[in-house]
Scaffold this motif. Structure first.
Motif, PDB file in Angstrom:
ATOM      1  N   ILE A 195      40.391  39.617  38.715  1.00 22.31           N
ATOM      2  CA  ILE A 195      40.239  40.628  39.590  1.00 22.31           C
ATOM      3  C   ILE A 195      38.665  40.436  40.582  1.00 22.31           C
ATOM      4  CG2 ILE A 195      39.694  42.966  40.111  1.00 22.31           C
ATOM      5  CD1 ILE A 195      41.900  43.379  37.726  1.00 22.31           C
ATOM      6  N   TYR A 196      37.603  40.046  39.573  1.00 16.72           N
ATOM      7  CA  TYR A 196      36.363  40.059  40.199  1.00 16.72           C
ATOM      8  C   TYR A 196      36.236  38.769  40.902  1.00 16.72           C
ATOM      9  CZ  TYR A 196      34.903  43.858  37.272  1.00 16.72           C
ATOM     10  OH  TYR A 196      34.929  45.325  36.821  1.00 16.72           O
ATOM     11  N   TYR A 256      33.957  40.614  45.486  1.00 18.59           N
ATOM     12  CA  TYR A 256      34.630  42.064  44.965  1.00 18.59           C
ATOM     13  C   TYR A 256      33.381  42.927  44.712  1.00 18.59           C
ATOM     14  CZ  TYR A 256      37.546  44.976  42.381  1.00 18.59           C
ATOM     15  OH  TYR A 256      38.198  46.344  42.034  1.00 18.59           O
ATOM     16  N   ASN A 272      38.617  37.476  42.834  1.00 21.72           N
ATOM     17  CA  ASN A 272      39.025  37.920  43.975  1.00 21.72           C
ATOM     18  C   ASN A 272      39.613  37.034  45.201  1.00 21.72           C
ATOM     19  OD1 ASN A 272      40.035  40.038  45.661  1.00 21.72           O
ATOM     20  ND2 ASN A 272      37.913  40.288  46.811  1.00 21.72           N
ATOM     21  N   GLU A 329      32.232  50.164  39.095  1.00 18.13           N
ATOM     22  CA  GLU A 329      32.999  49.713  37.998  1.00 18.13           C
ATOM     23  C   GLU A 329      32.521  50.386  36.604  1.00 18.13           C
ATOM     24  OE1 GLU A 329      35.623  47.149  37.804  1.00 18.13           O
ATOM     25  OE2 GLU A 329      35.815  48.117  39.753  1.00 18.13           O
ATOM     26  N   LYS A 362      34.260  42.507  29.519  1.00 14.39           N
ATOM     27  CA  LYS A 362      34.948  42.804  30.565  1.00 14.39           C
ATOM     28  C   LYS A 362      35.762  41.626  31.252  1.00 14.39           C
ATOM     29  CE  LYS A 362      34.450  46.323  32.694  1.00 14.39           C
ATOM     30  NZ  LYS A 362      35.040  47.532  32.865  1.00 14.39           N
ATOM     31  N   THR A 363      35.943  40.755  30.585  1.00 13.31           N
ATOM     32  CA  THR A 363      36.462  39.405  31.073  1.00 13.31           C
ATOM     33  C   THR A 363      38.081  39.478  31.370  1.00 13.31           C
ATOM     34  OG1 THR A 363      36.765  38.577  28.656  1.00 13.31           O
ATOM     35  CG2 THR A 363      34.962  38.023  29.963  1.00 13.31           C
ATOM     36  N   SER A 364      38.578  40.769  30.878  1.00 20.99           N
ATOM     37  CA  SER A 364      39.939  41.005  31.202  1.00 20.99           C
ATOM     38  C   SER A 364      40.082  41.105  32.670  1.00 20.99           C
ATOM     39  CB  SER A 364      40.533  42.065  30.678  1.00 20.99           C
ATOM     40  OG  SER A 364      39.872  43.344  31.103  1.00 20.99           O
ATOM     41  N   LYS A 365      38.816  41.365  33.200  1.00 17.68           N
ATOM     42  CA  LYS A 365      38.847  41.758  34.770  1.00 17.68           C
ATOM     43  C   LYS A 365      38.428  40.286  35.509  1.00 17.68           C
ATOM     44  CE  LYS A 365      38.851  46.500  35.246  1.00 17.68           C
ATOM     45  NZ  LYS A 365      38.082  47.741  35.992  1.00 17.68           N
ATOM     46  N   SER A 411      28.559  38.803  35.067  1.00 14.93           N
ATOM     47  CA  SER A 411      29.410  38.321  36.468  1.00 14.93           C
ATOM     48  C   SER A 411      28.185  38.019  37.817  1.00 14.93           C
ATOM     49  CB  SER A 411      30.290  39.487  36.786  1.00 14.93           C
ATOM     50  OG  SER A 411      30.961  39.024  37.933  1.00 14.93           O
TER      51      SER A 411
END
Length: 198
Positions: A147-148, A155, A150, A160, A141-144, A10
């Motif tokens: 969110i990341y 973020y 933002n 995490e 972790k791509t389900s977030k 990320s």
């Protein structure tokens, strides 16, 4: 030398380089790395000869604005690798997995950010642009991704789950970037210029 593992990367990215850019990150060797605009405007994740994936072109690679990239490198099932830009999934363009996974190339160096290898003095092999908020996670972790991203605001990833390394890159001076994951993976700046200060 170690074989690549499934990881999520990320980071925030800004570049105006419209031709092949050199790697946002890599592990040494020949292009074992994520490289924007590699061919026909397509970003590439290369894990070895005949073991790689291309995504569709995205203007975020070279429009001169900050964008959030989130990449899951699924090493053994390369077609299941994912690239999200600003929280939106980029479609896979093509992939190659010739031979068997046992032929997958080794990573010959530790993670290098801004180049595909950490011993290159050739400026033509360095990423042209700016990078900040670089994090590495185990697994997918791509389900977030949303969110990341933002809504375009950074973020804070400190704390995490599955976080293996996290460099905000906001020191502004010096040659050390501090790993905020708690894993002690501080980095050394070589040949880069600070241009992002919080």
């Amino acid at each position: 030398n170690v074989r690549p593992l499934n990881k999520t990367y990320s980071f925030w990215y800004n570049s105006t380089h419209t031709a092949r850019n050199y790697s946002v990150f890599g592990y040494g060797g020949n292009k074992r790395a994520f490289t924007p605009n590699f061919s026909s405007g397509r970003p590439l994740m290369w894990n070895g000869g005949n073991w790689y994936v291309y995504w569709e072109d995205t203007s975020a690679q070279d429009d001169g604005e900050w964008h959030h990239f989130m990449l899951f490198n699924d090493v053994e099932t390369i077609v299941d690798s994912k690239l999200y830009v600003d929280g939106t999934l980029i479609e896979v363009n093509s992939y190659v997995t010739s031979g068997t996974v046992s032929n997958l190339g080794n990573q010959s160096q530790p993670l290098t950010i801004g180049s595909y290898q950490n011993n290159s003095n050739n400026t033509g092999r360095h990423f042209e642009g700016s990078i900040r908020e670089f994090a590495v996670f185990s697994g997918d972790k791509t389900s977030k991704a949303g969110i990341y991203y933002n809504s375009g605001s950074v973020y804070d990833l400190t704390g995490e789950s599955d976080l293996q390394a996290y460099w905000k890159m906001n020191e502004g001076s010096g040659i050390t970037v501090t790993d905020l994951s708690g894993e002690g993976n501080d980095g050394t700046i070589v040949g880069a210029t600070w241009d992002y200060i919080v």
